[in-house]
Design an enzyme around this catalytic site. Structure first.
Site, PDB file in Angstrom:
ATOM      1  N   SER A   1       0.831  -1.201   0.000  1.00 24.17           N
ATOM      2  CA  SER A   1       0.000   0.000   0.000  1.00 24.17           C
ATOM      3  C   SER A   1       0.866   1.252   0.000  1.00 24.17           C
ATOM      4  O   SER A   1       2.027   1.218   0.406  1.00 24.17           O
ATOM      5  CB  SER A   1      -0.912   0.024   1.233  1.00 24.17           C
ATOM      6  N   ASP A   2       0.283   2.351  -0.415  1.00 26.58           N
ATOM      7  CA  ASP A   2       0.932   3.633  -0.212  1.00 26.58           C
ATOM      8  C   ASP A   2       0.776   4.013   1.263  1.00 26.58           C
ATOM      9  O   ASP A   2       0.045   3.380   2.022  1.00 26.58           O
ATOM     10  CB  ASP A   2       0.317   4.694  -1.122  1.00 26.58           C
TER      11      ASP A   2
END
Length: 752
Positions: A291-292
């Site tokens: 994920s960011d």
């Protein structure tokens, strides 16, 4: 507890590693060779079968250095990794200390250390947009190889780079991290960066895992405003925004980071069709999806998840293996798995990917393989790396104008260096300087003084600040310009105007810099403008009135040396623009690969002009087109030849052109090939880049450049939504930028 079936017998080295895990001592890891996938799967399956639920979830979590319970999580085997790109920190000591804590855990699964190694680690190179201006994948690969050597020597084994988002709106602040507007150039730069980071052996102690981001469409944020939604038609998604990611997957990139924004209304972090469907199934991507930063809990802000537990479930089921920074997986997954809301097989699938990635990095061989104090001393800001930084910076600079041959300058000239960025160090490090330090930067003023015949002949006046409204210093700048043979204006954006979260609604020179430029140029002293910026700027007045303009971007540690190299002619500029420069922000988004429309611009009559696609207050054309860049010499193109008039679906077409240096000095040019599909099931772009080659020629020297075209190079998202080619007539153009006029044609035959 785990899916799949392990072979009956493990390799001896894998057994020894597992014995060490069980004994509670530092493991004498001797994992099987990384090319032996069967042994890797057996090793990982056995390890996975021994892990508790909390240990599994920990492997799917990355927490930052500032997390309150970081050391406890590591010692308890409940964390997969932590950041290693830490400015003003002894990174080697930090990564070694954290890894020692991991070796005190029950299973002693090694940590990995990661962060943004975007354009250098301790030696800072030009920003990625500048590197794309070199149009030189071999050089870009060398730059990222150097960055990997420095980062891995202090324990960093995973980078959240390259950013391969296509950017067609210069208002967007993160365009500085990418390679510009074109998918062909973007794919070439993506491959080069990945080769530089990962090398040919990911387990080598000086290579690191790369991450292609942000999947997908982040660079198409509405209004050019960071974090905003993106709405992209399917044909544009396939033809423009996906190709660099497809190239990254084919190049073997180790990880993909989804965009933290929405694509057509769905946050990428929760888009199973995008991640599990397109990326995993259609493209067969076997690596990690991370994920960011905090993107998982932000699903609640997007309005698709009611709470963090739902956000964690959605992200994991969509295919996001690792939660970066938020701790949401750590907090929410245990109850979700125990309640059956998330099947164990879904969790194990993600954990297996993490363990296999660590295995491929060689961490099960030696958890400390990336800690090497002796190598760190040898490679960090080594003479070779500093020389490479200077070479890359000079090669990335684009000469936009050079009226009357003002450049190169005489070394004995009296020079007035004017502007708010002439002595700046911090801005030159760029938006993601990793472990770079401002004190290592050579400012532009210092670089010019070093190379001038007499340093005292180079005088300085700041004039104005980048953003301030005080113009009191303009008078000093005018006096300095009048006393000089030439004025060098150093103008542009400071580091707080480009990068993440730093979008701009106006893209001209900020503050009162234009007033400064007008006052200096009004003195009549020949004037060179050197631009420092992280995006294309709208500078029509400067184009009309400055004698010369050098786009220097954000050049890194060697800024002053490289600018002086180019201005004094030690290096002949050869950079080419990877993004179109608009005349005005009202033209944005602007890019070369646009369609004609049903009423294309035509100035043959007032009536035709009125009912055509145009502006009434500014020309359609850009200030500087994609691929544009001047030199201190001149290049002529001739003898364009296509070796056959018909290209079979399984055939190859060779395009040859002769390039001659007709000037008086040695120089490099980037020969560019563009193709236009004359009739198609979708309105075709006017031109598409399909090849480029960099050539270096002495005065009077010529060479023949050959391009190879295959039918697959002409594939696109067709009118019925399928991917492929269509038979018909094509034009092709070869030259020094996207407005090339040397033309030929061919026909793509239908499949039999």
């Amino acid at each position: 507890m785990h899916s799949g079936h392990a072979p009956r017998l493990l390799a001896c080295s894998a057994l020894l590693a597992l014995v060490a895990l069980a004994s509670g001592t530092r493991p004498a890891y001797a994992a099987p060779p990384r090319h032996d996938d069967a042994a890797m799967h057996a090793f990982v399956d056995k390890l996975l079968s021994r892990m508790t639920l909390e240990e599994k979830i920990g492997q799917l979590s990355i927490m930052g250095k500032g997390a309150d319970n970081l050391q406890t999580l590591i010692r308890n085997g409940r964390l997969g990794g932590t950041n290693g790109v830490l400015p003003d920190t002894d990174v080697l000591a930090y990564t070694r200390r954290m890894q020692k804590l991991a070796m005190q855990s029950r299973l002693k699964i090694p940590l990995w250390f990661m962060g943004d190694v975007n354009h250098g680690f301790r030696t800072i190179f030009p920003v990625p947009l500048a590197l794309a201006s070199t149009w030189n994948p071999q050089l870009v690969e060398r730059v990222h190889r150097a960055a990997a050597e420095e980062a891995t020597a202090v324990g960093v084994d995973w980078t959240f780079s390259p950013m391969v988002d296509i950017t067609r709106d210069p208002r967007w602040g993160r365009g500085v991290e990418g390679s510009g507007e074109d998918p062909y150039l973007g794919a070439a730069m993506a491959r080069a960066q990945i080769r530089g980071f990962q090398g040919t052996n990911l387990a080598a102690s000086d290579t690191m895992m790369a991450t292609a981001k942000h999947f997908v469409g982040y660079g198409a944020a509405q209004g050019g405003r960071d974090y905003n939604a993106a709405h992209i038609p399917q044909d544009q998604l396939e033809d423009v925004y996906l190709p660099p990611f497809r190239a990254a997957v084919k190049a073997g990139v180790g990880a993909i980071m989804p965009s933290l924004t929405t694509l057509n209304g769905i946050p990428a972090t929760a888009d199973g069709a995008l991640l599990n469907g397109l990326l995993r199934k259609r493209w067969d991507f076997q690596g990690l999806i991370v994920s960011d930063f905090d993107a998982i809990p932000e699903l609640t802000l997007h309005g698709v998840a009611a709470n963090d537990a739902e956000a964690a479930r959605m992200a994991l089921e969509a295919g996001v293996d690792i939660d970066l920074h938020s701790g949401t997986y750590l907090k929410q997954l245990p109850a979700l798995v125990r309640s059956g809301k998330i099947p164990m097989r879904v969790l194990d699938r993600a954990v297996r990917r993490v363990l296999e990635a660590k295995y491929r990095l060689g961490l099960f061989d030696d958890p400390y393989r990336y800690d090497d104090a002796a190598r760190a001393r040898r490679v960090t800001r080594s003479p070779a790396h500093r020389a490479l930084a200077r070479e890359a910076a000079a090669q990335s600079m684009v000469l936009l104008k050079n009226a009357h041959g003002l450049l190169p300058l005489r070394r004995d000239a009296r020079i007035a260096v004017i502007g708010p960025l002439a002595r700046d160090r911090t801005t030159m490090l760029g938006q993601m300087p990793a472990a770079g330090r401002a004190r290592d930067v050579t400012p532009i003023l210092a670089g010019l003084r070093q190379q001038a015949t007499h340093a005292d002949n180079v005088r300085f006046a700041q004039g104005v600040s980048v953003l301030g409204g005080n113009d009191a210093g303009i008078a000093d700048a005018v006096r300095a310009a009048r006393a000089a043979d030439v004025a060098v204006l150093v103008l542009g954006e400071s580091h707080d105007l480009f990068g993440e979260g730093l979008s701009r609604s106006r893209i001209g020179l900020p503050g009162r810099q234009l007033e400064l430029a007008k006052a200096v140029i009004a003195t009549g002293t020949p004037t060179v403008a050197v631009l420092i910026n992280g995006r294309p700027l709208a500078i029509p007045w400067l184009h009309d009135h400055a004698d010369a303009i050098l786009e220097a971007w954000v050049p890194g540690d060697a800024t002053g040396l490289a600018v002086a190299d180019v201005l004094f002619g030690r290096i002949n500029p050869s950079g080419k623009l990877p993004m179109t420069f608009p005349r005005d922000v009202g033209q944005v988004p602007i890019f070369y690969a646009h369609t004609r429309t049903g009423r294309p611009y035509d100035d043959s009559s007032d009536l035709a002009l009125h009912y055509s696609s145009h502006y009434v207050d500014v020309p359609n054309s850009p200030l500087y087109p994609f691929g544009y860049g001047l030199s201190y010499t001149h290049f002529d193109y001739s003898d364009l030849h296509v070796d056959r008039s018909h290209l079979r679906p399984d055939g190859v077409l060779h395009v040859r052109v002769r390039v001659r240096n007709t000037g008086i000095c040695r120089g490099a040019d980037v020969v560019q090939l563009y193709v236009h599909d004359k009739v198609a099931s979708r309105s075709p772009p006017l031109r598409l880049l399909k090849g480029f080659q960099r050539v270096m020629l002495a005065p009077g020297q010529s060479t023949e450049v050959t391009f190879t075209l295959r039918a697959s190079d002409l594939a696109f998202d067709r009118g019925d939504g399928s991917w492929g080619t269509e038979p018909g007539a094509y034009d092709l153009y070869v030259g020094g930028d996207s407005t090339a006029t040397l033309q030929s044609s061919f026909t793509l035959d239908a499949a039999r």
